[in-house]
Motif scaffolding. Structure first.
Motif: not given
Length: 265
Positions: A105, A107, A111-116, A139-142
């Motif tokens: 995770t 932040e 904004e919060r992003h997963a699986n960076a 790579s962050i959220s695609g």
């Protein structure tokens, strides 16, 4: 450990077996005043140091990170679940680093992003702080960034880095514009370059983004704009990543109005 007295200058060799560190227990002793809630485990592989006194040793260090997390409260930056491997090697003239990391995770900028994911191959001259980024990938959220570049001042209270090759997802730049509340979406960036400067201390950081062609959309008005030979300058207010200010300049702009008629200015 071995010290070879017969050699001049004095030669030495030191081998350290497998080692580990609990970051939460050593956090108070690390020179990281702005980092809070540091935690995680570092598991190191055996290390052999070789050299001639008093010069720095030739060495290669590999460590695996697991469960690392920390916060930068003033910048509203939080990272949890960092895992991966880091490798450092010193040849006597340059310091090299390689990192392959995954973040559960992240932040940033509210904004919060997963699986960076983050991958880097760097080399630096410790005498003058010059650095070469042989490969940087994030790579962050695609949204993805891939870059190569050169810099200076690395490790000398600041950083100045300019890309020599860059592929950037327009969505990342759109998020910066969204944070600045200018109501602009970036649809495409051609031949971009980025110059990042941080003078250190409490002085503000800055980012300069240039591109041969940048295509923008203004959702509120339904217009689209193509900017030729564009330069954008974004600056942080103080050391905060929340407060941004900036300017944009272009040699020529072509617009497509909501009625479908083109324009140029």
């Amino acid at each position: 450990a071995a010290i070879l007295y017969a050699d001049q200058p004095l030669a030495y060799e030191l081998t350290v077996g497998a080692w580990r560190a609990d970051l939460a227990r050593v956090a108070d002793k690390l020179p990281l005043p702005r980092v809070s809630d540091l935690k995680g485990q570092v598991q190191g592989e055996p290390v052999t140091l070789q050299g001639y006194w008093p010069k720095l040793p030739v060495a290669s260090v590999t460590a695996t990170l697991s469960g690392v997390g920390f916060q930068l409260p003033k910048q509203a930056f939080q990272l949890t679940g960092l895992t991966g491997a880091c490798r450092l090697h010193y040849t006597g003239t340059r310091l090299g680093a390689q990192a392959d990391l995954r973040v559960q995770t992240l932040e940033v900028l509210g904004e919060r992003h997963a699986n960076a994911a983050f991958n880097a191959v760097l080399s630096a001259d410790p005498r003058n702080g010059d650095v070469t980024a042989e490969e940087l990938r994030a790579s962050i959220s695609g949204a993805r960034i891939r870059a190569k570049g050169t810099g200076r001042q690395w490790g000398r209270s600041g950083l100045d880095l300019t890309t020599t090759e860059l592929i950037v997802d327009p969505g990342i730049l759109t998020r910066l514009f969204h944070r600045a509340k200018v109501g602009v979406a970036i649809k495409a960036v051609h031949d971009p370059s980025i110059h990042f400067g941080w003078p250190g201390g409490n002085r503000p950081w800055s980012v300069e983004i240039a591109g041969r062609l940048i295509q923008l959309a203004l959702p509120a008005s339904g217009h689209a704009i193509s900017l030729l030979e564009t330069n954008m300058a974004i600056q942080g207010v103080g050391t905060s990543w929340r407060d941004l200010q900036g300017t944009i300049g272009s040699r020529q702009a072509e617009s497509l109005h909501a009625d479908g008629l083109p324009g140029r200015f």
